[in-house]
Enzyme design. Structure first.
Site, PDB file in Angstrom:
ATOM      1  N   HIS A  35     -24.986  44.064  10.341  1.00  0.00           N
ATOM      2  CA  HIS A  35     -25.280  42.757   9.737  1.00  0.00           C
ATOM      3  C   HIS A  35     -25.901  42.937   8.358  1.00  0.00           C
ATOM      4  O   HIS A  35     -26.797  42.186   7.965  1.00  0.00           O
ATOM      5  CB  HIS A  35     -26.192  41.921  10.641  1.00  0.00           C
ATOM      6  CG  HIS A  35     -25.457  41.366  11.841  1.00  0.00           C
ATOM      7  ND1 HIS A  35     -24.617  40.290  11.758  1.00  0.00           N
ATOM      8  CD2 HIS A  35     -25.419  41.775  13.130  1.00  0.00           C
ATOM      9  CE1 HIS A  35     -24.107  40.033  12.959  1.00  0.00           C
ATOM     10  NE2 HIS A  35     -24.565  40.935  13.815  1.00  0.00           N
ATOM     11  N   THR A  36     -25.435  43.937   7.639  1.00  0.00           N
ATOM     12  CA  THR A  36     -25.873  44.128   6.249  1.00  0.00           C
ATOM     13  C   THR A  36     -24.707  43.995   5.279  1.00  0.00           C
ATOM     14  O   THR A  36     -24.922  43.763   4.097  1.00  0.00           O
ATOM     15  CB  THR A  36     -26.493  45.534   6.047  1.00  0.00           C
ATOM     16  OG1 THR A  36     -25.593  46.489   6.610  1.00  0.00           O
ATOM     17  CG2 THR A  36     -27.838  45.653   6.725  1.00  0.00           C
ATOM     18  N   ASP A  37     -23.469  44.138   5.772  1.00  0.00           N
ATOM     19  CA  ASP A  37     -22.352  44.198   4.806  1.00  0.00           C
ATOM     20  C   ASP A  37     -22.173  42.885   4.065  1.00  0.00           C
ATOM     21  O   ASP A  37     -21.969  42.865   2.855  1.00  0.00           O
ATOM     22  CB  ASP A  37     -21.052  44.707   5.447  1.00  0.00           C
ATOM     23  CG  ASP A  37     -20.429  43.795   6.483  1.00  0.00           C
ATOM     24  OD1 ASP A  37     -21.155  42.946   7.060  1.00  0.00           O
ATOM     25  OD2 ASP A  37     -19.224  43.945   6.744  1.00  0.00           O
ATOM     26  N   SER A  68       3.823  42.153  19.180  1.00  0.00           N
ATOM     27  CA  SER A  68       2.683  43.022  19.460  1.00  0.00           C
ATOM     28  C   SER A  68       2.778  43.519  20.881  1.00  0.00           C
ATOM     29  O   SER A  68       3.007  42.723  21.811  1.00  0.00           O
ATOM     30  CB  SER A  68       1.371  42.254  19.283  1.00  0.00           C
ATOM     31  OG  SER A  68       0.319  43.006  19.864  1.00  0.00           O
ATOM     32  N   GLY A 123     -11.287  42.677  20.408  1.00  0.00           N
ATOM     33  CA  GLY A 123     -12.503  41.870  20.509  1.00  0.00           C
ATOM     34  C   GLY A 123     -13.697  42.625  21.055  1.00  0.00           C
ATOM     35  O   GLY A 123     -14.639  42.012  21.558  1.00  0.00           O
ATOM     36  N   ASP A 173     -15.490  46.632   7.757  1.00  0.00           N
ATOM     37  CA  ASP A 173     -14.468  47.004   8.738  1.00  0.00           C
ATOM     38  C   ASP A 173     -13.189  47.491   8.069  1.00  0.00           C
ATOM     39  O   ASP A 173     -12.604  48.509   8.446  1.00  0.00           O
ATOM     40  CB  ASP A 173     -14.135  45.816   9.645  1.00  0.00           C
ATOM     41  CG  ASP A 173     -15.334  45.367  10.465  1.00  0.00           C
ATOM     42  OD1 ASP A 173     -16.366  46.065  10.439  1.00  0.00           O
ATOM     43  OD2 ASP A 173     -15.233  44.308  11.109  1.00  0.00           O
TER      44      ASP A 173
HETATM   45  P1  ADP Z   1     -12.671  43.240  16.996  1.00  0.00           P
HETATM   46  O1  ADP Z   1     -12.227  43.338  15.579  1.00  0.00           O
HETATM   47  O2  ADP Z   1     -14.047  43.728  17.191  1.00  0.00           O
HETATM   48  O3  ADP Z   1     -11.732  43.909  17.947  1.00  0.00           O
HETATM   49  P2  ADP Z   1     -12.179  40.450  16.517  1.00  0.00           P
HETATM   50  O4  ADP Z   1     -12.540  39.232  17.265  1.00  0.00           O
HETATM   51  O5  ADP Z   1     -12.624  40.564  15.103  1.00  0.00           O
HETATM   52  O6  ADP Z   1     -12.690  41.700  17.375  1.00  0.00           O
HETATM   53  O7  ADP Z   1     -10.606  40.620  16.494  1.00  0.00           O
HETATM   54  C1  ADP Z   1      -9.876  40.632  17.698  1.00  0.00           C
HETATM   55  C2  ADP Z   1      -8.623  39.785  17.572  1.00  0.00           C
HETATM   56  O8  ADP Z   1      -7.695  40.387  16.652  1.00  0.00           O
HETATM   57  C3  ADP Z   1      -7.861  39.697  18.869  1.00  0.00           C
HETATM   58  O9  ADP Z   1      -8.407  38.698  19.699  1.00  0.00           O
HETATM   59  C4  ADP Z   1      -6.466  39.349  18.376  1.00  0.00           C
HETATM   60  O10 ADP Z   1      -6.374  37.986  18.042  1.00  0.00           O
HETATM   61  C5  ADP Z   1      -6.368  40.143  17.087  1.00  0.00           C
HETATM   62  N1  ADP Z   1      -5.719  41.458  17.303  1.00  0.00           N
HETATM   63  C6  ADP Z   1      -6.245  42.670  17.053  1.00  0.00           C
HETATM   64  N2  ADP Z   1      -5.381  43.664  17.352  1.00  0.00           N
HETATM   65  C7  ADP Z   1      -4.257  43.070  17.812  1.00  0.00           C
HETATM   66  C8  ADP Z   1      -2.987  43.533  18.303  1.00  0.00           C
HETATM   67  N3  ADP Z   1      -2.710  44.843  18.373  1.00  0.00           N
HETATM   68  N4  ADP Z   1      -2.072  42.617  18.680  1.00  0.00           N
HETATM   69  C9  ADP Z   1      -2.340  41.296  18.592  1.00  0.00           C
HETATM   70  N5  ADP Z   1      -3.508  40.797  18.152  1.00  0.00           N
HETATM   71  C10 ADP Z   1      -4.466  41.655  17.764  1.00  0.00           C
HETATM   72 MG    MG Z   2     -13.066  42.244  13.970  1.00  0.00          MG
END
Ligand code: ADP
Ligand code: MG
Length: 391
Positions: A35-37, A68, A123, A173
């Protein structure tokens, strides 16, 4: 099978032909600097060997068709009609956004068939979102005949997440996912985007432990933290006009305006100030391979995130508590935005497998949850290669 063969095979199964390009990009774990970026502060992430694979082939009709391996639905659109969907981002926003960001940057992308599969848990705070967008940004540019530098890929992938998905994240990220170096963590200055790669000590290992919970408040609390900090910052700027973002604050600044700050804003800003300092100290601890210094910095970070920034939860606290009591521990903390997701554990390499198993068992015994706990390795950032047909 090598990553590019897996990507080619995935694409073939999805579309029945060969891809022209394959790409992959790392998920990331953040060692410290949480939580600094988005305050233009310091972070210390590494790209990891949990990655998102992707492949693409051009289409002459301007259509974008995306499959996907992680979801059922096939998404179809056209390059020239891409528009940020608004609201809570559906999965395909993360896949389509990179093509939109490229188009907005005047990179002449054709239509494309696109296949993607993430092995980064979706997620879970290991940034599946950055890894899919970084991989697809590199692929989209390649289809347009351009090889973008990794930092430019990161910049466009972040624009996709900020503006197409509507997620107001900072730079960490995407920079980690795109610019990672095998065997290194990256000390990143989120104001200048200068990167200092620091070798991750060979005798140490990294364990990421999934809490198994994803609290739904994460998104709204994230936005609220930004507002709380902005409120405090407005007060700070009146007293100290040279302060631009929370990154410019010191504890002395905060002490002198404390009476004018509400307690919540004070705590949030104190986290940012102390966390930036811990992050810079952690770089030195890593360079010295000083495990006990690192352990106390990680403990300080987790404590500050739990008490001052209030983004932890009982499951994350428990993983840290169990981990730091195990043999070989060199510190643990929550990683990513919080409210569930993963913890990161730095461990003596020889103890890593026993550590991972003990953490899994004790967390299961205390919570009933059997969740993935993995040893991960600092890995390189984005890769993108052309494939000769029939290769
Ligand atoms: P994190 O980045 O920590 O995994 P986020 O909530 O930022 O969590 O992002 C997750 C979301 O990104 C997923 O819920 C989906 O909507 C999308 N996502 C990530 N990778 C894929 C993938 N390989 N296929 C489809 N959607 C993806
Ligand atoms: Mg993310």
């Amino acid at each position: 099978m090598e990553w590019r063969d897996r990507a080619r095979q995935g694409f073939r199964e999805a579309f029945g032909r060969d891809p022209a390009f394959v790409a992959d990009a790392g998920g990331r774990v953040n060692l410290i600097g949480e939580h600094t970026d988005y305050h233009e502060g310091f972070v210390f992430p590494a790209a990891i060997d949990l990655r998102t694979l992707a492949a693409a082939a051009p289409r002459a009709d301007g259509r974008i068709r995306i499959r996907s391996g992680n979801v059922e639905e096939v998404r179809e659109s056209s390059v020239d009609v891409l528009q940020p969907p608004g609201g809570f981002p559906p999965w395909w926003a993360y896949a389509e956004g990179p093509f939109w960001a490229l188009r907005e940057a005047r990179v002449p992308i054709p239509g494309a068939d696109v296949w993607v599969r993430g092995e980064v848990p979706l997620g879970g705070g290991l940034s599946s979102s950055a890894s899919i967008q970084v991989a697809l940004t590199a692929l989209g540019a390649a289809l347009a005949g351009q090889a973008l530098p990794p930092m430019e890929v990161a910049r466009l992938a972040r624009r996709s997440e900020n503006l197409y998905c509507g997620v107001p994240c900072g730079a960490m990220d995407q920079v980690a996912s795109a610019c990672g170096l095998a065997g290194h963590a990256l000390l990143l200055d989120c104001r200048t985007l200068a990167i200092d790669p620091v070798p991750f000590p060979g005798p140490w290992a990294l364990v990421v432990a999934d809490s198994g919970v994803r609290h739904a408040v994460a998104g709204s609390e994230y936005a609220r933290r930004q507002q709380e900090c902005a409120r405090g910052l407005a007060v700070a700027r009146k007293a100290f006009p040279e302060v631009r973002t929370a990154r410019d604050l010191t504890l002395d600044h905060l002490a002198s305006i404390r009476a004018d700050l509400d307690e919540t804003a004070f705590q949030r800003l104190r986290h940012v100030v102390t966390e930036n300092d811990r992050c810079l100290q952690a770089r030195e601890a890593l360079k010295r391979q000083d495990g006990s210094a690192l352990a106390s910095l990680l403990a300080g970070s987790h404590e500050s995130l739990a008490r001052d920034y209030e983004v932890s939860c009982p499951e994350l606290d428990l993983l840290v508590e169990i981990g730091t009591g195990l043999p070989g521990s060199l510190g643990a903390r929550l990683t990513g935005a919080g409210f569930g997701g993963n913890t990161v554990h730095v461990v003596d390499g020889e103890a890593a497998e026993a550590y991972r198993e003990a953490l899994f068992r004790r967390y299961r015994d205390r919570t009933g949850r059997e969740t993935p706990m993995r040893i991960v390795h600092p890995d390189q950032g984005v890769r993108c290669l052309p494939l000769a047909t029939g290769e």
